[in-house]
Motif scaffolding. Structure first.
Motif, mmCIF file in Angstrom:
data_model
loop_
_atom_site.group_PDB
_atom_site.id
_atom_site.type_symbol
_atom_site.label_atom_id
_atom_site.label_comp_id
_atom_site.label_asym_id
_atom_site.label_seq_id
_atom_site.Cartn_x
_atom_site.Cartn_y
_atom_site.Cartn_z
ATOM 1 N N LEU A 1 -29.306 -60.726 19.528
ATOM 2 C CA LEU A 1 -28.923 -59.392 19.090
ATOM 3 C C LEU A 1 -30.151 -58.691 18.513
ATOM 4 N N LEU A 2 -30.616 -57.659 19.194
ATOM 5 C CA LEU A 2 -31.839 -56.967 18.784
ATOM 6 C C LEU A 2 -31.570 -55.861 17.781
ATOM 7 N N VAL A 3 -30.572 -55.025 18.065
ATOM 8 C CA VAL A 3 -30.300 -53.862 17.222
ATOM 9 C C VAL A 3 -28.891 -53.365 17.532
ATOM 10 N N THR A 4 -28.337 -52.584 16.625
ATOM 11 C CA THR A 4 -27.018 -52.001 16.866
ATOM 12 C C THR A 4 -27.083 -50.493 16.632
ATOM 13 N N VAL A 5 -26.202 -49.777 17.311
ATOM 14 C CA VAL A 5 -26.085 -48.331 17.127
ATOM 15 C C VAL A 5 -24.616 -47.971 16.995
ATOM 16 N N GLY A 6 -24.353 -46.871 16.307
ATOM 17 C CA GLY A 6 -22.980 -46.417 16.097
ATOM 18 C C GLY A 6 -22.694 -45.138 16.860
ATOM 19 N N GLN A 7 -21.682 -44.426 16.412
ATOM 20 C CA GLN A 7 -21.333 -43.166 17.049
ATOM 21 C C GLN A 7 -22.426 -42.133 16.790
ATOM 22 N N SER A 8 -22.619 -41.241 17.747
ATOM 23 C CA SER A 8 -23.683 -40.239 17.655
ATOM 24 C C SER A 8 -23.121 -38.853 17.927
ATOM 25 N N ASP A 9 -23.260 -37.965 16.947
ATOM 26 C CA ASP A 9 -22.849 -36.576 17.158
ATOM 27 C C ASP A 9 -23.730 -35.910 18.219
ATOM 28 N N TRP A 10 -25.025 -36.312 18.275
ATOM 29 C CA TRP A 10 -25.924 -35.746 19.286
ATOM 30 C C TRP A 10 -25.421 -36.097 20.681
ATOM 31 N N VAL A 11 -25.044 -37.361 20.879
ATOM 32 C CA VAL A 11 -24.540 -37.793 22.186
ATOM 33 C C VAL A 11 -23.235 -37.084 22.511
ATOM 34 N N ARG A 12 -22.350 -36.956 21.513
ATOM 35 C CA ARG A 12 -21.069 -36.273 21.767
ATOM 36 C C ARG A 12 -21.309 -34.832 22.221
ATOM 37 N N ALA A 13 -22.242 -34.135 21.588
ATOM 38 C CA ALA A 13 -22.550 -32.767 21.990
ATOM 39 C C ALA A 13 -23.149 -32.733 23.394
ATOM 40 N N MET A 14 -24.008 -33.705 23.692
ATOM 41 C CA MET A 14 -24.606 -33.776 25.017
ATOM 42 C C MET A 14 -23.533 -33.987 26.083
ATOM 43 N N GLU A 15 -22.575 -34.850 25.807
ATOM 44 C CA GLU A 15 -21.514 -35.126 26.772
ATOM 45 C C GLU A 15 -20.598 -33.935 26.976
ATOM 46 N N LYS A 16 -20.596 -33.011 26.032
ATOM 47 C CA LYS A 16 -19.825 -31.779 26.169
ATOM 48 C C LYS A 16 -20.637 -30.690 26.866
ATOM 49 N N GLY A 17 -21.892 -31.015 27.219
ATOM 50 C CA GLY A 17 -22.735 -30.033 27.870
ATOM 51 C C GLY A 17 -23.440 -29.095 26.920
ATOM 52 N N ARG A 18 -23.496 -29.485 25.642
ATOM 53 C CA ARG A 18 -24.160 -28.646 24.639
ATOM 54 C C ARG A 18 -25.200 -29.475 23.882
ATOM 55 N N PRO A 19 -26.188 -29.999 24.572
ATOM 56 C CA PRO A 19 -27.154 -30.878 23.895
ATOM 57 C C PRO A 19 -28.067 -30.117 22.935
ATOM 58 N N ALA A 20 -28.341 -30.724 21.803
ATOM 59 C CA ALA A 20 -29.324 -30.182 20.872
ATOM 60 C C ALA A 20 -30.700 -30.688 21.278
ATOM 61 N N PRO A 21 -31.767 -30.130 20.727
ATOM 62 C CA PRO A 21 -33.094 -30.700 20.986
ATOM 63 C C PRO A 21 -33.118 -32.176 20.640
ATOM 64 N N PHE A 22 -33.848 -32.956 21.437
ATOM 65 C CA PHE A 22 -33.844 -34.402 21.235
ATOM 66 C C PHE A 22 -34.410 -34.777 19.869
ATOM 67 N N SER A 23 -35.220 -33.919 19.305
ATOM 68 C CA SER A 23 -35.774 -34.191 17.973
ATOM 69 C C SER A 23 -34.700 -34.231 16.903
ATOM 70 N N GLU A 24 -33.505 -33.719 17.202
ATOM 71 C CA GLU A 24 -32.402 -33.713 16.245
ATOM 72 C C GLU A 24 -31.490 -34.932 16.385
#
Length: 342
Positions: free
Chosen positions: A233-256
């Protein structure tokens, strides 16, 4: 560096592979991205419109061109028709490189603009209606395996492959083509079952396997993954608001992107870069020869009407610089799922 993302369907491997590609591009790294999943979603995850993603040229549809280009002037390969997905390169073969223009990239690749630069995206192509009942998906990913066998990449160059779900990649030798394989696992019994199967199949072939725990919501999820997976097990990640927005077609800048997810991606890149010092081109070549012999004996010789073992150049070692000739020795073998035709 060649990187694979694997995992069960719905684990989030396409999302994580697309985030990793974005992370690399944001750091100005040259990237070739390959969608080798039967469900073609990597283009959409990288921000392409659905119709644009669906219109990507299919590697499988350009297999004659790929074979003809890669065989070059190799005297051991009489024609492109005698090449199969495991055909190894030899003296006279043309090799692919990450930072170049070539007919394969021109026919099969499309540049995808991302924050900080762009990535070259290629796709196997979807399973079409005409394939139903007469073809298997391995005939499509065979084009990916052939390209990986002929690809020379160096430090600071990245080839990221979003693999087909589950353990289907073990139907060929493609699972040995990567410097690091990231297995994406949810904190569930089904989520870790693919990890156990993958680790068992890969144990005799020196596959560098690291697990990324996804959709981890709390300490209980983390402890479950630690107990079931251990040091892989290297690392874990949780839910992401950035990913959710991207999946809705409204991605924020990747720096966010959330800092926690960003740190996880940085750890993935450090892991990949660290694997470069352990790369063994001779072993890499021996493994492709091993699987070529298996496929030749299983179905390739009968399909092509030739002895495909004659395609093996015993003095050739794929590498960044010309290697000293030397005999190749077969790697350790073990019982594995039967190879499938290209």
């Amino acid at each position: 560096m060649k990187i694979a993302f694997v995992g069960k369907g719905g684990s989030g491997k396409t999302t994580l592979s697309s985030l990793f590609i974005r992370h690399l591009v944001a750091h100005r790294a040259p990237v070739v991205a390959v969608d080798a999943d039967i469900n073609q979603h990597l283009g959409a995850a990288l921000g392409l419109a659905e119709e644009t993603s669906a219109a990507l040229p299919a590697l499988g549809a350009h297999l004659p061109l790929i074979k003809e280009y890669l065989r070059g002037s190799n005297p051991r390969i009489a024609s492109a028709e005698t090449m199969i997905k495991t055909t190894p390169p030899g003296a006279g073969s043309r090799l692919l490189r990450v930072r170049e223009e070539n007919p394969v990239y021109a026919a099969c690749g499309r540049s995808v603009a991302l924050d900080g630069g762009s990535a070259l995206l290629m796709a196997t192509g979807p399973f079409t209606e005409s394939d139903l009942g007469v073809a298997c998906y391995h005939s499509k990913v065979g084009a990916v395996e052939l390209c990986l066998n002929h690809l020379v990449d160096g430090a600071g160059e990245y080839v990221v492959v979003d693999m087909t779900a589950g353990s289907d990649s073990f139907a060929s030798g493609m699972f040995t083509r990567f410097d690091v394989t990231f297995l994406v696992a949810e904190p569930t019994r089904k989520g870790v079952s693919v990890y156990r199967q993958y680790k068992e199949y890969a144990r005799d072939f020196g596959v560098a396997l690291k697990v990324v725990g996804n959709k981890v919501q709390g300490e209980d999820d983390l402890e479950f993954l630690r107990a079931e997976i251990g040091e892989d097990l290297l690392v874990t990640v949780g839910q992401s608001d950035w990913v959710r927005a991207m999946e809705k077609g409204r991605p924020a800048p990747f720096s966010e992107l959330e800092p926690g997810t960003g740190r996880a991606l940085e750890l993935l890149r450090e892991t990949v870069d660290g694997a470069y010092a352990r790369r063994d081109w001779r072993r890499y070549t021996e493994q492709m020869v091993h699987f070529h012999r298996r496929n030749a004996e299983s179905w390739g010789n009968a399909k092509t009407g030739t002895d495909l073992a004659d395609q093996i150049d015993p003095g050739f070692v794929l590498c960044e610089e010309p290697a000293e000739p030397g005999p190749l020795s077969p790697p350790r073998s073990a019982a594995r799922p039967s190879p499938q035709p290209a």
